[in-house]
Design an enzyme around this catalytic site. Structure first.
Site, PDB file in Angstrom:
ATOM      1  CD  GLU A  79      -1.370  -0.102   3.660  1.00  0.00           C
ATOM      2  OE1 GLU A  79      -1.900   0.988   3.946  1.00  0.00           O
ATOM      3  OE2 GLU A  79      -1.638  -1.163   4.240  1.00  0.00           O
ATOM      4  CB  CYS A 111      -2.343  -4.475   6.374  1.00  0.00           C
ATOM      5  SG  CYS A 111      -1.874  -2.837   6.950  1.00  0.00           S
ATOM      6  CB  SER A 201      -8.650   0.982  12.815  1.00  0.00           C
ATOM      7  OG  SER A 201      -8.047   0.058  11.935  1.00  0.00           O
ATOM      8  CG  HIS A 233      -2.315  -6.946  10.155  1.00  0.00           C
ATOM      9  ND1 HIS A 233      -1.119  -6.484   9.657  1.00  0.00           N
ATOM     10  CD2 HIS A 233      -3.098  -5.843  10.359  1.00  0.00           C
ATOM     11  CE1 HIS A 233      -1.175  -5.159   9.539  1.00  0.00           C
ATOM     12  NE2 HIS A 233      -2.368  -4.743   9.966  1.00  0.00           N
ATOM     13  CG  ASN A 275       2.163  -1.291  10.607  1.00  0.00           C
ATOM     14  OD1 ASN A 275       2.055  -2.352  10.017  1.00  0.00           O
ATOM     15  ND2 ASN A 275       1.146  -0.452  10.755  1.00  0.00           N
TER      16      ASN A 275
END
Length: 388
Positions: A79, A111, A201, A233, A275
């Site tokens: 992304e 992701c 989120s 994740h 991340n």
């Protein structure tokens, strides 16, 4: 026929920021970062590295000459795209000097897209069992300096060779995908930093996990007791704990204790680099395989993939006989231990030095970047890469 991950490799840059120092610079209690979100260090990306160079550096660590001959397709999941038309996979293919008769594409869904690439690869190999698919999940997580998301930045790349009769993890069926149109995180075309509603989120992530996990149990009659580990994740490591807690609650039986122990093993690398967006789930897999002492051939691993916007998927894989030999733990540890710490002012300088979105000619100083694949700059609105 078994299809899955035959090799897996990892790359991140040789620079990192200590989050205790970042907390002190931002006037925040360090435990908010170290305990509150579960992060200790964060990869710092110099302007001479981007998703193309990091992807190539990751792949180069696992590919042999024979592998290069057998690759039929290269898929870059990201992304952090560098072009709205041309796939980053084209650049990576050229840097790796692969055969021109190779399919090269880029896939996107926040992701999640590394998992989409894995499922696409399974389909290709089921039709052509002698071929191999190279998947690269590469990203640079950027939220901006002195923002609420700053501490969940990071970057790097995971490279996976997908083949028949894999030696690491055979992907098992069925998988359970789930998607909704959700505005929990997005990055408009004009922006180099993401926009995010963090609390929302997190709740969407946990909701998607519970939905896909419950449906998986219905379809397979399997339960948590059938899993040797559950990995997630990890935009930050505490997220995985929140998801696992959603199904474990306060249970303290031996299997629940094992699940928490395995989760901690899967979080170890993310805690050090931050991340990875599309590569985050697979960094958790690599971390589990190199840090856990409770795994053996034949174990079933549950994997939850998530991408904001939003798409989730739960699926499982079976560890293969040679998984310990194939994960190359020494290489991973060497990469992490060899990194150099940068100060907060230096991190801020490097953050601002990225090429970004502009049409200017840029010529970067390569004297401090000794990696094999580097970004030399931009000329006539074209990125210029170099093999050192």
């Amino acid at each position: 026929m078994k299809i899955g991950i035959d090799k897996i490799g990892f790359y991140t840059t040789p620079l990192y920021l200590d989050l205790t120092e970042l907390a002190q610079a931002r006037g925040v209690d360090p435990n908010k970062y170290l305990i509150g979100i579960g992060q200790e260090k964060q990869a710092v990306i110099p302007p001479t590295q981007d998703i193309v160079t990091m992807g190539a550096n990751a792949a180069d660590r696992i590919l042999t000459d024979e592998d290069r001959k057998q690759i039929s397709t290269i898929i870059v999941a990201t992304e952090s795209g560098i072009d709205n038309s041309k796939a980053a996979a084209i650049y990576v293919k050229e840097l790796l000097q692969l055969d021109p008769f190779v399919r090269a594409v880029e896939v996107k869904e926040a992701c999640y897209s590394g998992t989409a690439a894995l499922q696409f690869a399974r389909g290709l190999i089921s039709l052509n069992p002698d071929e191999k698919v190279l998947i690269i999940a590469a990203d640079i997580a950027r939220y901006g300096l002195e923002t609420s998301g700053e501490v969940t930045q990071g970057g790097g790349a995971i490279a996976m060779m997908i083949s028949a009769e894999p030696r690491v993890l055979a992907i098992d069926g069925p998988s359970v995908p789930y998607s909704e149109d959700v505005m929990d995180f997005w990055r408009p075309l004009y922006a180099s930093e993401a926009l995010v509603d963090g609390k929302y989120s997190t709740s969407v992530y946990i909701d998607f996990f519970q939905k896909t996990w419950e449906r998986y149990q219905t379809l397979t009659d399997q339960t948590l007791s059938d899993m040797a580990a559950m990995i997630f994740h990890l935009p930050f490591t505490k997220m995985g704990k929140k998801a696992l807690d959603a199904i474990l609650g306060d249970q303290n039986d031996p299997h629940s204790v094992l699940m928490r122990t395995q989760l901690a093993a899967s979080q170890a690398l993310s805690r050090q680099v931050g991340n990875l967006y599309t590569g985050s789930l697979y960094l958790a897999l690599l971390s589990l395989l190199t840090r856990s002492h409770n795994l053996q051939s034949g174990d079933r691993i549950g994997l939850f993939s998530y991408g904001s916007g939003a798409q989730g998927e739960f699926f499982t894989g079976i560890l293969q006989a040679d998984f310990k030999e194939m994960v190359r733990q020494a290489d991973v540890e060497k990469l992490i231990m060899a990194r150099k710490q940068v100060s907060v002012p230096e991190y801020e300088r490097l953050f601002r030095a990225q090429i970004g979105y502009n049409s200017k000619n840029v010529f970067l100083d390569l004297s401090q970047d000794h990696e094999k694949y580097v970004l030399q700059g931009q000329q006539d609105q074209k990125r210029v890469y170099l093999i050192q």
